[in-house]
Design an enzyme around this catalytic site. Structure first.
Site, PDB file in Angstrom:
ATOM      1  N   PRO A   1      19.686 -20.713  13.126  1.00  0.00           N
ATOM      2  CA  PRO A   1      20.536 -19.738  12.522  1.00  0.00           C
ATOM      3  C   PRO A   1      20.170 -18.325  12.671  1.00  0.00           C
ATOM      4  O   PRO A   1      19.172 -18.038  11.990  1.00  0.00           O
ATOM      5  CB  PRO A   1      20.460 -20.458  11.002  1.00  0.00           C
ATOM      6  CG  PRO A   1      19.121 -21.043  10.774  1.00  0.00           C
ATOM      7  CD  PRO A   1      18.640 -21.553  12.149  1.00  0.00           C
ATOM      8  N   LEU A   2      21.183 -17.675  13.250  1.00  0.00           N
ATOM      9  CA  LEU A   2      21.039 -16.226  13.461  1.00  0.00           C
ATOM     10  C   LEU A   2      21.761 -15.280  12.678  1.00  0.00           C
ATOM     11  O   LEU A   2      23.179 -15.257  13.174  1.00  0.00           O
ATOM     12  CB  LEU A   2      20.861 -16.007  14.884  1.00  0.00           C
ATOM     13  CG  LEU A   2      19.802 -16.639  15.555  1.00  0.00           C
ATOM     14  CD1 LEU A   2      20.148 -16.803  17.183  1.00  0.00           C
ATOM     15  CD2 LEU A   2      18.579 -16.019  15.659  1.00  0.00           C
TER      16      LEU A   2
ATOM     17  N   GLN B   1      23.388 -23.182   7.305  1.00  0.00           N
ATOM     18  CA  GLN B   1      22.304 -22.630   6.067  1.00  0.00           C
ATOM     19  C   GLN B   1      22.798 -22.179   4.969  1.00  0.00           C
ATOM     20  O   GLN B   1      23.598 -21.152   5.132  1.00  0.00           O
ATOM     21  CB  GLN B   1      21.438 -21.934   7.323  1.00  0.00           C
ATOM     22  CG  GLN B   1      20.201 -21.443   6.289  1.00  0.00           C
ATOM     23  CD  GLN B   1      19.306 -20.826   7.338  1.00  0.00           C
ATOM     24  OE1 GLN B   1      19.685 -19.553   7.466  1.00  0.00           O
ATOM     25  NE2 GLN B   1      18.062 -21.221   7.607  1.00  0.00           N
TER      26      GLN B   1
ATOM     27  N   CYS C   1      14.290 -16.110   4.593  1.00  0.00           N
ATOM     28  CA  CYS C   1      15.107 -14.539   4.678  1.00  0.00           C
ATOM     29  C   CYS C   1      14.242 -13.645   4.337  1.00  0.00           C
ATOM     30  O   CYS C   1      13.697 -13.486   2.956  1.00  0.00           O
ATOM     31  CB  CYS C   1      16.371 -14.752   4.250  1.00  0.00           C
ATOM     32  SG  CYS C   1      17.452 -13.042   4.380  1.00  0.00           S
TER      33      CYS C   1
ATOM     34  N   ASN D   1       8.645 -23.020  15.051  1.00  0.00           N
ATOM     35  CA  ASN D   1       9.651 -21.770  15.425  1.00  0.00           C
ATOM     36  C   ASN D   1       8.774 -20.564  15.750  1.00  0.00           C
ATOM     37  O   ASN D   1       7.921 -20.141  14.933  1.00  0.00           O
ATOM     38  CB  ASN D   1      10.686 -21.622  14.457  1.00  0.00           C
ATOM     39  CG  ASN D   1      11.666 -20.335  14.679  1.00  0.00           C
ATOM     40  OD1 ASN D   1      11.567 -19.810  13.624  1.00  0.00           O
ATOM     41  ND2 ASN D   1      12.058 -20.212  15.853  1.00  0.00           N
ATOM     42  N   GLY D   2       9.079 -19.763  16.752  1.00  0.00           N
ATOM     43  CA  GLY D   2       8.293 -18.595  17.080  1.00  0.00           C
ATOM     44  C   GLY D   2       7.948 -18.191  18.195  1.00  0.00           C
ATOM     45  O   GLY D   2       7.115 -19.041  18.792  1.00  0.00           O
TER      46      GLY D   2
ATOM     47  N   ARG E   1      15.053 -15.696  18.736  1.00  0.00           N
ATOM     48  CA  ARG E   1      14.919 -14.415  19.474  1.00  0.00           C
ATOM     49  C   ARG E   1      15.032 -14.931  21.050  1.00  0.00           C
ATOM     50  O   ARG E   1      15.762 -14.246  21.657  1.00  0.00           O
ATOM     51  CB  ARG E   1      14.135 -13.505  19.086  1.00  0.00           C
ATOM     52  CG  ARG E   1      14.469 -12.835  17.821  1.00  0.00           C
ATOM     53  CD  ARG E   1      13.010 -11.740  17.606  1.00  0.00           C
ATOM     54  NE  ARG E   1      11.761 -12.402  17.785  1.00  0.00           N
ATOM     55  CZ  ARG E   1      10.621 -11.896  17.771  1.00  0.00           C
ATOM     56  NH1 ARG E   1      10.750 -10.582  18.181  1.00  0.00           N
ATOM     57  NH2 ARG E   1       9.398 -12.506  17.813  1.00  0.00           N
TER      58      ARG E   1
END
Length: 613
Positions: free
Chosen positions: A268-269, A322, A353, A454-455, A480
């Site tokens: 989710p971005l 989300q 967040c 994630n990352g 990203r």
């Protein structure tokens, strides 16, 4: 084993490097607040420096321009006096003029006068008309030559429209007027959510009280086939021995199951993870998509801009929403509301967040510092849902105090179906590489609960290193990396490094624009909305370095290249870090920007805002 440490330098082949070049700040892409800071710095430094010497940005000046651009002006302002009233935009042949029912309506009501003053069309073909047989923006469409008659009527291709509607090629989860009205007037029935939160509160605070009193209130769950969950409270006389009702816990609702194994999950971005972008990622192989972070308080108020975040395209076969909140009451109400009113497959709880405003309110990463509230949130939300509840969290708040490994097993016991670990703390933001060694520690602690990592995944090599270093992972989430190169999902599935051409990349941008015009509309407002979100995406997309230009492919996510030229003019333009060049790209597809147009990138750290001089 962690992913290999990187130098932070993206090495470019020597023949493509631009040697002599001075970077100067483009003041058109700087907020007024930052301009004032720069003017003050300049006036202080002028006394000590020769007048002929060029002023360059110091480290202190650059630091002041980092982070989110919170003082951004409005990109485009509507002038209602030159726009047509909505009652007139979709008139068909032979249809009489309807009367506008709005008092003091400021829009135009003369069709012929509007058509004379309407801005010139951007293109010859309307994507919406060609695809669906009709354009909902009718006479106001900026691509309307194909479906607007000289008499001011909107043409509909009924055969194509019928075929379009029959195969269900549309967006769902729209906010209806009745639902919005019931939310705003506070008439929506949230008794189920309130009972669940009340029960969980009692479980924590009054465990002994139920058995000590001669009369107590027992909460039971009634589950019937094809019927929603009902929670009832009933008085029961307790005398003598302890009854079954005293020791039987709240029955967990049987949840739908999703196979998370080896799935590629689009993160989710915020801002850039909109529906048109998710459609692009789906076409390139993303298995699971999730809407942008939605604030529960705004959803419960019926805010249209927040409900836009839960819209779902028919191609999103596994789709979630989300949620972000700071207490179990509004979170559980929102979970009940969404499960009943919209079509989604799971709900994700945001614990990652890092934005200061959200954190100070105790939501996002702020919940990690409030363990009792966090438990109530996860338990209550899980109890009210029949769809899976997932949790996305960072390693913790502080870089020297990782706490996720202590929480993941609790998430499992509290009712979560999946946990995603973003391998950085709130304090780190994106300044450090993700810690995949710690992600593995969390996956081991969570077993048998599925865990996603994630990352920093930007290529198949990064993906392979991640899954090999952490075999306990169920899958990976990509954020990203997908913004920089949405075809990363294809690369991973086909186990290759794709030297995609500039024309292919431009076709992706063109497709995004078409999807944006379908989603936000093809009138002036829709065009400028599409332009705004395209520019936000270009602030990430330009960071892709073509494979054929790299000295040591693949590109790493924290590697910044020297200034370089592409293999052709389009590739050079798409590699520009200047916001003015992104606007040029938008004008190639959406026409010239209107008078008074301004764009400041939201993420200043990722969009350097330097003009090439």
């Amino acid at each position: 084993m962690a992913l290999p440490a990187l130098s932070g330098i993206c090495r470019i082949k020597e023949e493509y490097i631009i040697e002599e070049h001075i970077s100067e700040l483009n003041l058109d892409c700087v907020s007024e607040k930052d301009k004032e800071k720069l003017r003050n710095e300049e006036s202080n430094n002028k006394k000590d420096e020769p007048p002929e010497k060029k002023q360059r940005l110091s480290k202190a000046e650059k630091k002041k321009l980092r982070g989110q651009n919170k003082a951004r002006p409005v990109t485009f302002k509507r002038n209602k006096e030159v726009e047509l009233c909505n009652t007139l935009i979709n008139l068909k042949d032979g249809e009489e003029y309807p009367n506008c029912t709005k008092k003091n309506c400021t829009f135009m009501h003369d069709i012929q006068e509007y058509l004379k003053t309407k801005p010139k069309d951007i293109g010859e073909e309307c994507y919406n008309f060609e695809t669906a047989g009709f354009c909902s923006r009718g006479l106001t469409c900026r691509f309307g030559k194909a479906h607007i008659t000289t008499e001011g009527r909107n043409v509909i291709n009924e055969e194509k429209q019928k075929a379009f509607m029959n195969i269900g090629l549309h967006t769902i989860n729209n906010l209806s007027y009745d639902l919005q009205s019931s939310l705003r007037k506070r008439r929506y029935d949230f008794s189920l959510a309130e009972a669940v939160v009340k029960y969980n509160d009692k479980q924590k605070t009054n465990k002994k009280e139920a058995t000590e009193n001669s009369s107590s209130e027992i909460l039971s769950v009634v589950v019937k086939e094809d019927e929603p969950l009902k929670i009832e409270t009933k008085p029961q006389i307790l005398s003598g021995t302890v009854t079954d009702e005293d020791i039987i816990k709240l029955i967990h609702r049987e949840k739908r199951k999703i196979n998370w194994k080896d799935k590629l999950f689009l993160s989710p971005l915020t801002t850039v993870g909109n529906l048109p972008f998710r459609r692009i990622c789906k076409e390139y192989g993303a298995d699971i998509t999730c809407g942008e972070m939605a604030m529960c308080s705004s959803l419960l108020q019926g805010a249209p801009q927040e409900w836009a975040l839960v819209k779902r395209h028919h191609t999103e076969n596994i789709f979630g929403v989300q949620l972000c909140a700071n207490n179990p009451h509004i979170l559980t109400k929102c979970g009940q509301l969404l499960e009943k009113e919209v079509d989604i497959d799971f709900i994700d709880l945001n614990l990652g967040c890092p934005i200061e405003l959200v954190y100070r309110e105790g939501a996002g990463c702020g919940l990690l510092r409030r363990p009792r509230v966090l438990e109530a949130c996860v338990r209550s939300l899980s109890n009210v849902l029949t769809i899976p509840l997932t949790v996305k969290t960072r390693t913790g708040v502080y870089s020297n105090e990782s706490i996720a490994h202590n929480l993941v097993s609790k998430f499992r016991d509290w009712g979560a179906s999946l946990v995603t670990i973003h391998g950085r703390s709130r304090e780190q933001r994106y300044t450090k590489l993700a810690d995949w060694t710690y992600i593995r520690q969390c996956a081991e602690a969570a077993a048998p609960l599925p865990v996603l990592g994630n990352g920093d995944i930007l290529s198949y090599d990064d993906y392979k290193a991640a899954v090999e270093s952490c075999p306990e992972l169920t899958g990976v989430m990509i954020g990203r990396g997908a913004l920089i190169k949405p075809w990363i999902f294809t690369e991973i599935k086909e186990q290759k490094l794709w030297d995609i051409s500039s024309s292919e990349r431009f076709d992706i941008v063109k497709k995004y624009v078409n999807y944006g015009l379908e989603h936000w509309g093809s009138d002036t407002k829709g065009v400028e909305n599409t332009r705004r979100f395209l520019l936000e995406w270009l602030s990430f997309l330009y960071r892709y370095v073509p494979v054929g230009i790299l000295e040591n492919p693949p590109q790493k996510i924290n590697g910044r290249p020297s200034r370089y030229r592409g293999r052709n003019d389009l590739e050079t333009l798409m590699a520009s870090p200047s916001a003015s060049d992104w606007i040029k790209i938008s004008e190639m597809l959406l026409g010239p920007v209107p008078d008074g147009f301004q764009f400041l990138p939201k993420h200043k750290a990722n969009s350097y805002n330097y003009e090439n001089k």
